[in-house]
Design a protein around this motif. Structure first.
Motif, mmCIF file in Angstrom:
data_model
loop_
_atom_site.group_PDB
_atom_site.id
_atom_site.type_symbol
_atom_site.label_atom_id
_atom_site.label_comp_id
_atom_site.label_asym_id
_atom_site.label_seq_id
_atom_site.Cartn_x
_atom_site.Cartn_y
_atom_site.Cartn_z
ATOM 1 N N LEU A 105 23.624 26.528 45.181
ATOM 2 C CA LEU A 105 22.318 25.929 45.689
ATOM 3 C C LEU A 105 21.763 24.625 45.073
ATOM 4 N N ALA A 113 23.587 31.447 44.797
ATOM 5 C CA ALA A 113 22.937 32.546 45.722
ATOM 6 C C ALA A 113 23.540 33.713 45.300
ATOM 7 N N VAL A 119 19.078 29.558 53.689
ATOM 8 C CA VAL A 119 18.058 28.604 53.086
ATOM 9 C C VAL A 119 16.925 28.409 53.990
ATOM 10 N N LEU A 137 13.174 24.348 52.065
ATOM 11 C CA LEU A 137 13.853 23.586 50.950
ATOM 12 C C LEU A 137 13.016 22.318 50.275
ATOM 13 N N MET A 193 13.326 26.440 46.737
ATOM 14 C CA MET A 193 13.657 26.756 48.237
ATOM 15 C C MET A 193 13.385 28.118 48.166
ATOM 16 N N PHE A 233 14.625 31.914 50.189
ATOM 17 C CA PHE A 233 16.141 32.487 50.529
ATOM 18 C C PHE A 233 15.901 33.705 51.516
#
Length: 387
Positions: free
Chosen positions: A121, A262, A268, A271, A286, A288
């Motif tokens: 990520l 992740a 996602v 962000l 971010m 999730f």
């Protein structure tokens, strides 16, 4: 003749009363093709109309009967369901944050992108952490070398102990011989066969051998104490090695933490991290949203009498009203929603007003459609079959 004419003129000059209207209704005339007027026929009754249009009457009666039967069947079916519009999609969304600080060098994902478990990520600059790992490895090597050195000293000390034991055995043998020599010299002196000088010489040799034996014993004890000291140093060196290895493991973890991955499949969202950003440990980069989502339906407590886990649920999402999905009741929360709020209601007051409470019910969906973007917070209308 003149008198009659005069009287007639007077009568004509008197005002006449209005003419009385006739009580007969005016005649209505119809102009037909024949041009003659005819009297209008009286209206027909409902029975006559039904007799006249008996086919339409039968059709209408049949439609009413079918509608009544359909309404009855619908009511019999609907009464077995509990419905609410206070429902939404839920998920355990969380923030993605780095565990180590540093500049962000790479963000290979974008907004609303779906990723699999283990996908990268974000990446933190790892140069400092590689240097720290090299230092930790050097400390491990130094600690291991120290252990090897102490172990070599211990081996050498064991040899010294063996040498001291051999010297002690030799001293014991010499002491025993000196004791025997001194006893023979004394015996000969008493018998007159020996000299005083010989007896004194043997006695002096005995004292020397006793001192030598004591020195050998002291050397053996010193060698044995030395081995204990070295063994204590070895334990300390092993502890230092474990500490160095722990620092190396921490350095390896810190290096791994520079790759933010992740932990499970999901999407996602929101962000905020970008290349060049100085990210602190714990700073959100971010949000999730995992693929594991469900429905939370806040039913009224009066609707829970027959609701049990495992019951079938049909529902639609407000965003996609033409798609009907299915699921089942997973669990019913043991308490109303307000009971677990930040400020729960306190009803022990004089102005208490009873309000029907809402109880969250967790609904697990059988199959989420893969072609529709569905996420937490979207409104749902579920129908739970409770009978």
């Amino acid at each position: 003749m003149d008198a009659q004419t005069t009287q007639r003129g007077r009568d004509e000059n008197k005002p006449q009363p209005p003419a009385r209207r006739s009580q007969q209704p005016p005649e209505h005339h119809q102009t037909g093709e024949q041009g003659g007027g005819q009297e209008r026929k009286p209206k027909s009754s409902l029975r006559d109309r039904l007799r006249e249009h008996w086919i339409l009457s039968l059709v209408g009666a049949g439609v009413l009967i079918v509608a009544a039967i359909a309404a009855l069947l619908y009511w019999l079916d609907v009464r077995d369901y509990e419905w609410t519009d206070d429902a939404f999609v839920a998920a355990r969304s969380f923030s993605i944050s780095p565990k180590v600080s540093g500049y962000v060098t790479e963000v290979p994902v974008t907004d609303n992108q779906h990723v699999n478990a283990g996908a990268l990520l974000a990446k933190i600059d790892d140069r400092d952490y590689k240097i720290a790992l090299d230092q930790a490895r050097a400390q491990v090597a130094a600690a291991q070398a120290n252990i090897d050195n102490i172990q070599a000293q211990i081996d050498s000390q064991h040899e010294q102990i063996k040498q001291a034991q051999a010297q002690l055995e030799q001293a014991d043998a010499q002491l025993k011989f000196a004791q025997q020599e001194e006893a023979r010299a004394k015996d000969l002196l008493e018998k007159g066969a020996g000299t005083v000088q010989r007896e004194q010489q043997t006695h002096s040799d005995l004292n020397a051998q006793q001192a030598n034996d004591a020195r050998a014993k002291a050397a053996l004890i010193a060698a044995q104490l030395g081995i204990k000291t070295l063994e204590a140093q070895l334990e300390s060196a092993h502890a230092s090695l474990q500490q160095a290895r722990a620092q190396q493991a921490q350095a390896e973890l810190n290096l791994q933490y520079t790759n933010v991955t992740a932990a499970q499949p999901g999407r996602v969202v929101e962000l905020t991290g970008a290349v060049g950003t100085l990210a602190a440990a714990g700073q959100s980069l971010m949000m999730f949203v995992p693929d594991d989502i469900w429905v939370v339906a806040n039913y009224k407590e009066t609707q829970l009498a027959d609701m049990r886990p495992g019951q079938k649920v049909e529902f639609t999402i407000d965003a996609y009203p033409n798609r009907k999905l299915t699921g089942h009741v997973a669990s019913v929360q043991p308490g109303s929603g307000t009971a677990f709020s930040l400020l729960p209601a306190e009803n022990a007051t004089g102005n208490y007003v009873k309000v029907v409470q809402r109880v969250p019910v967790k609904i697990v969906v059988d199959h989420w459609p893969a072609d529709l973007p569905i996420g937490p917070g979207m409104s749902v209308e579920p129908w739970t079959k409770v009978r």
